[in-house]
Motif scaffolding. Structure first.
Motif, PDB file in Angstrom:
ATOM      1  N   HIS A 110       1.123  -0.902   0.584  1.00  0.00           N
ATOM      2  CA  HIS A 110       0.179   0.017   0.350  1.00  0.00           C
ATOM      3  C   HIS A 110       0.977   1.070   0.175  1.00  0.00           C
ATOM      4  N   HIS A 111       1.853   1.556   0.865  1.00  0.00           N
ATOM      5  CA  HIS A 111       2.958   2.208   0.810  1.00  0.00           C
ATOM      6  C   HIS A 111       4.107   1.867   1.584  1.00  0.00           C
ATOM      7  N   VAL A 112       5.076   2.851   1.241  1.00  0.00           N
ATOM      8  CA  VAL A 112       6.383   2.671   2.231  1.00  0.00           C
ATOM      9  C   VAL A 112       6.184   3.122   3.811  1.00  0.00           C
ATOM     10  N   HIS A 113       7.174   2.339   4.315  1.00  0.00           N
ATOM     11  CA  HIS A 113       7.386   2.965   5.414  1.00  0.00           C
ATOM     12  C   HIS A 113       7.918   4.190   5.709  1.00  0.00           C
ATOM     13  N   ARG A 114       9.100   4.170   5.097  1.00  0.00           N
ATOM     14  CA  ARG A 114      10.673   4.382   5.710  1.00  0.00           C
ATOM     15  C   ARG A 114      10.073   5.199   6.788  1.00  0.00           C
ATOM     16  N   GLU A 115       9.412   7.067   6.836  1.00  0.00           N
ATOM     17  CA  GLU A 115       8.853   8.004   8.207  1.00  0.00           C
ATOM     18  C   GLU A 115       8.546   6.697   9.161  1.00  0.00           C
ATOM     19  N   GLN A 116       7.750   5.919   8.703  1.00  0.00           N
ATOM     20  CA  GLN A 116       7.067   5.124   9.657  1.00  0.00           C
ATOM     21  C   GLN A 116       7.444   4.632  10.717  1.00  0.00           C
ATOM     22  N   TRP A 117       8.637   4.112  10.404  1.00  0.00           N
ATOM     23  CA  TRP A 117       9.160   3.245  11.139  1.00  0.00           C
ATOM     24  C   TRP A 117      10.347   3.388  12.391  1.00  0.00           C
ATOM     25  N   ARG A 118      11.199   4.836  12.820  1.00  0.00           N
ATOM     26  CA  ARG A 118      11.511   5.287  13.715  1.00  0.00           C
ATOM     27  C   ARG A 118      10.629   6.210  14.440  1.00  0.00           C
ATOM     28  N   ALA A 119       9.184   6.508  13.462  1.00  0.00           N
ATOM     29  CA  ALA A 119       7.898   6.744  14.700  1.00  0.00           C
ATOM     30  C   ALA A 119       7.996   6.059  16.042  1.00  0.00           C
ATOM     31  N   VAL A 120       7.084   5.031  15.015  1.00  0.00           N
ATOM     32  CA  VAL A 120       6.803   3.571  16.100  1.00  0.00           C
ATOM     33  C   VAL A 120       7.348   2.534  16.459  1.00  0.00           C
ATOM     34  N   LEU A 121       9.289   2.261  16.607  1.00  0.00           N
ATOM     35  CA  LEU A 121       9.771   1.483  16.789  1.00  0.00           C
ATOM     36  C   LEU A 121      10.917   2.369  18.376  1.00  0.00           C
ATOM     37  N   GLY A 122      11.525   3.575  16.784  1.00  0.00           N
ATOM     38  CA  GLY A 122      12.532   4.314  17.231  1.00  0.00           C
ATOM     39  C   GLY A 122      13.694   4.439  16.366  1.00  0.00           C
ATOM     40  N   PRO A 123      14.983   4.958  17.041  1.00  0.00           N
ATOM     41  CA  PRO A 123      16.140   4.851  15.744  1.00  0.00           C
ATOM     42  C   PRO A 123      16.792   3.581  15.619  1.00  0.00           C
ATOM     43  N   VAL A 124      16.744   2.251  16.583  1.00  0.00           N
ATOM     44  CA  VAL A 124      17.253   1.412  16.644  1.00  0.00           C
ATOM     45  C   VAL A 124      16.803  -0.027  15.637  1.00  0.00           C
ATOM     46  N   LEU A 125      15.398  -0.199  16.001  1.00  0.00           N
ATOM     47  CA  LEU A 125      14.518  -1.053  15.657  1.00  0.00           C
ATOM     48  C   LEU A 125      13.703  -0.857  14.317  1.00  0.00           C
ATOM     49  N   GLY A 126      13.720   0.849  14.417  1.00  0.00           N
ATOM     50  CA  GLY A 126      13.263   1.466  13.144  1.00  0.00           C
ATOM     51  C   GLY A 126      14.313   1.465  12.177  1.00  0.00           C
ATOM     52  N   ARG A 127      15.432   1.569  12.133  1.00  0.00           N
ATOM     53  CA  ARG A 127      16.684   1.522  11.032  1.00  0.00           C
ATOM     54  C   ARG A 127      16.506  -0.262  10.606  1.00  0.00           C
ATOM     55  N   LEU A 128      16.288  -1.308  11.646  1.00  0.00           N
ATOM     56  CA  LEU A 128      15.841  -2.522  11.828  1.00  0.00           C
ATOM     57  C   LEU A 128      15.115  -2.319  10.087  1.00  0.00           C
ATOM     58  N   GLY A 129      13.221  -2.075  11.195  1.00  0.00           N
ATOM     59  CA  GLY A 129      12.484  -1.954  10.218  1.00  0.00           C
ATOM     60  C   GLY A 129      12.828  -1.826   8.596  1.00  0.00           C
ATOM     61  N   TRP A 130      13.659  -0.569   8.619  1.00  0.00           N
ATOM     62  CA  TRP A 130      13.824  -0.554   7.005  1.00  0.00           C
ATOM     63  C   TRP A 130      14.321  -0.349   6.523  1.00  0.00           C
ATOM     64  N   PHE A 131      15.179  -1.688   7.062  1.00  0.00           N
ATOM     65  CA  PHE A 131      16.378  -2.175   6.028  1.00  0.00           C
ATOM     66  C   PHE A 131      15.915  -3.650   5.648  1.00  0.00           C
ATOM     67  N   VAL A 132      14.731  -4.103   6.144  1.00  0.00           N
ATOM     68  CA  VAL A 132      14.362  -5.350   5.931  1.00  0.00           C
ATOM     69  C   VAL A 132      13.169  -4.708   4.315  1.00  0.00           C
ATOM     70  N   GLU A 133      12.831  -3.653   4.478  1.00  0.00           N
ATOM     71  CA  GLU A 133      12.038  -3.595   4.288  1.00  0.00           C
ATOM     72  C   GLU A 133      12.453  -2.749   1.994  1.00  0.00           C
ATOM     73  N   SER A 134      13.249  -2.606   2.976  1.00  0.00           N
ATOM     74  CA  SER A 134      13.702  -1.617   1.347  1.00  0.00           C
ATOM     75  C   SER A 134      15.002  -2.612   1.299  1.00  0.00           C
ATOM     76  N   ARG A 135      15.256  -3.422   1.448  1.00  0.00           N
ATOM     77  CA  ARG A 135      17.036  -3.815   1.253  1.00  0.00           C
ATOM     78  C   ARG A 135      16.934  -5.284   0.798  1.00  0.00           C
ATOM     79  N   LEU A 136      16.440  -5.502   2.130  1.00  0.00           N
ATOM     80  CA  LEU A 136      15.868  -7.542   2.148  1.00  0.00           C
ATOM     81  C   LEU A 136      15.003  -7.891   0.879  1.00  0.00           C
ATOM     82  N   ALA A 137      13.538  -6.651   1.489  1.00  0.00           N
ATOM     83  CA  ALA A 137      12.199  -8.056   0.644  1.00  0.00           C
ATOM     84  C   ALA A 137      12.352  -7.314  -0.541  1.00  0.00           C
ATOM     85  N   PRO A 138      12.818  -6.239  -0.947  1.00  0.00           N
ATOM     86  CA  PRO A 138      13.291  -6.123  -2.744  1.00  0.00           C
ATOM     87  C   PRO A 138      14.238  -7.323  -3.195  1.00  0.00           C
ATOM     88  N   ARG A 139      15.173  -7.240  -2.580  1.00  0.00           N
ATOM     89  CA  ARG A 139      16.116  -8.040  -3.234  1.00  0.00           C
ATOM     90  C   ARG A 139      15.381  -9.689  -3.271  1.00  0.00           C
TER      91      ARG A 139
END
Length: 365
Positions: A110-139
């Motif tokens: 539905h949409h990309v969550h770049r801005e939401q990861w940090r807001a929901v999970l904080g800076p550390v887990l947010g970075r991990l979530g964004w890595f999964v969505e932006s790097r791991l999933a597309p591959r």
């Protein structure tokens, strides 16, 4: 010839306490496929509002697991499924269906969550979530077709490496708007419709009322929707000294929701990100223009800037845009007319036509 079969794996369904517009989209598509002869199963999380297993409008629902374990149950279901297609609905986190599916996989984003990861999970887990969505999933899904609800998200996926040639856009439809008894309120009224969670930024709407309280002493905000952030919003309205101007309705039925929208002057959507903006189109169907953030994804498509509403660059601009439309009745009404005409062009049957075409193409791939 046997009928084609589809398994949709999704985090929630519409009856889930946190269900919203994206879940409605999935279920409208599932119901449409079922009406056209597909065998359709939706696998999602369990919750108290619905049984573990049921069939609704020809769609089989299988509810297992909670917020996190739903992914485990879904992965087992995918591995066991004998279907023609798995539709992996990625709400930020993929179901990793590509690893175990015995058939093609269609990815619905539905949409990309770049801005939401940090807001929901904080800076550390947010970075991990964004890595999964932006790097791991597309591959992981690099050989799969994608489907999304706006050209804005299609472009965002392309920036993550998902070729636009693999991505199909199927817009949301719009449920028929019920007849309402309400006329426009005599006093200026804003409405916000959505789940009450942090990334919807309902505080921005409350802050706008506080900022405009001197210029508009009778300005009110009606918030329609429920969610775990409700107590925080009550506290915020109290903190900003606008508790008497802000009504937090919680959940209301469809008729009451449309009555509230129909009597409002303006719809506001200060969300960080939306895939499309169902409430924007519902408001447009009542002749109510919207104000939202330009950078918030699909809202920049559901609103035609300057014609059916206004897009803001930041909070200060958001307040200016709200004030402008409150002051300019002629502009507000002309946008309402254009919005109604545009909303009339969106219906679920047309969306299901396009969705079915994408599904059949994925099955053949």
């Amino acid at each position: 010839m046997s009928r084609p079969t589809v398994l949709l794996v999704n985090w929630r369904d519409t009856r889930h306490p946190e269900g919203g517009g994206s879940e409605r989209y999935v279920e409208r598509m599932a119901e449409g496929l079922a009406r056209r002869g597909f065998g359709v199963t939706v696998q999602c999380a369990a919750h108290p509002n619905a049984p573990a297993d049921e069939v609704v409008d020809g769609v089989r629902f299988r509810r297992r697991g909670g917020r996190f374990s739903v992914y485990v149950y879904a992965l087992v279901a995918i591995a066991r499924a004998r279907v023609d297609l798995v539709i992996d609905v990625q709400n930020g986190v993929p179901f990793f269906s590509r690893l175990v599916a015995r058939c093609p996989v269609l990815v619905l984003v539905h949409h990309v969550h770049r801005e939401q990861w940090r807001a929901v999970l904080g800076p550390v887990l947010g970075r991990l979530g964004w890595f999964v969505e932006s790097r791991l999933a597309p591959r992981l899904y690099r050989r799969c077709r994608y489907l999304t609800v706006s050209e804005v998200t299609r472009a965002e996926l392309a920036r993550l490496g998902v070729s636009s040639s693999r991505t199909t856009v199927v817009h949301n439809g719009l449920d028929p708007v019920p007849l309402t008894r309400a006329g426009r309120d005599a006093d200026p009224t804003l409405v916000l419709v959505g789940r009450l969670v942090p990334h919807k930024q309902v505080e921005h709407a409350i802050d706008a009322v506080a900022r405009l309280s001197t210029r508009w002493p009778k300005l009110r905000l009606e918030v329609v929707g429920d969610g775990w952030w409700l107590a925080n919003l009550r506290a915020h309205a109290l903190l900003r000294d606008v508790r008497d101007r802000v009504t937090l309705h919680g959940w209301v039925d469809e008729q009451d929701k449309h009555e509230i929208i129909a009597r409002s002057w303006l719809h506001v959507c200060p969300s960080v990100k939306e895939g499309w903006g169902v409430a924007i189109m519902e408001a447009a169907a009542h002749g109510v223009p919207s104000v939202a953030y330009r950078a918030a994804g699909g809202v920049a498509e559901s609103i035609v800037d300057g014609e059916t509403g206004l897009l803001a660059t930041d909070f200060d601009d958001f307040v200016r845009k709200v004030d402008r439309l409150l002051r300019d009745e002629e502009l507000r009404e002309s946008m309402g007319v254009v919005g109604q005409l545009r909303a009339a062009g969106f219906d679920w049957d047309r969306s299901v036509d396009a969705f079915e075409k994408a599904v059949r193409a994925s099955i053949r791939s």
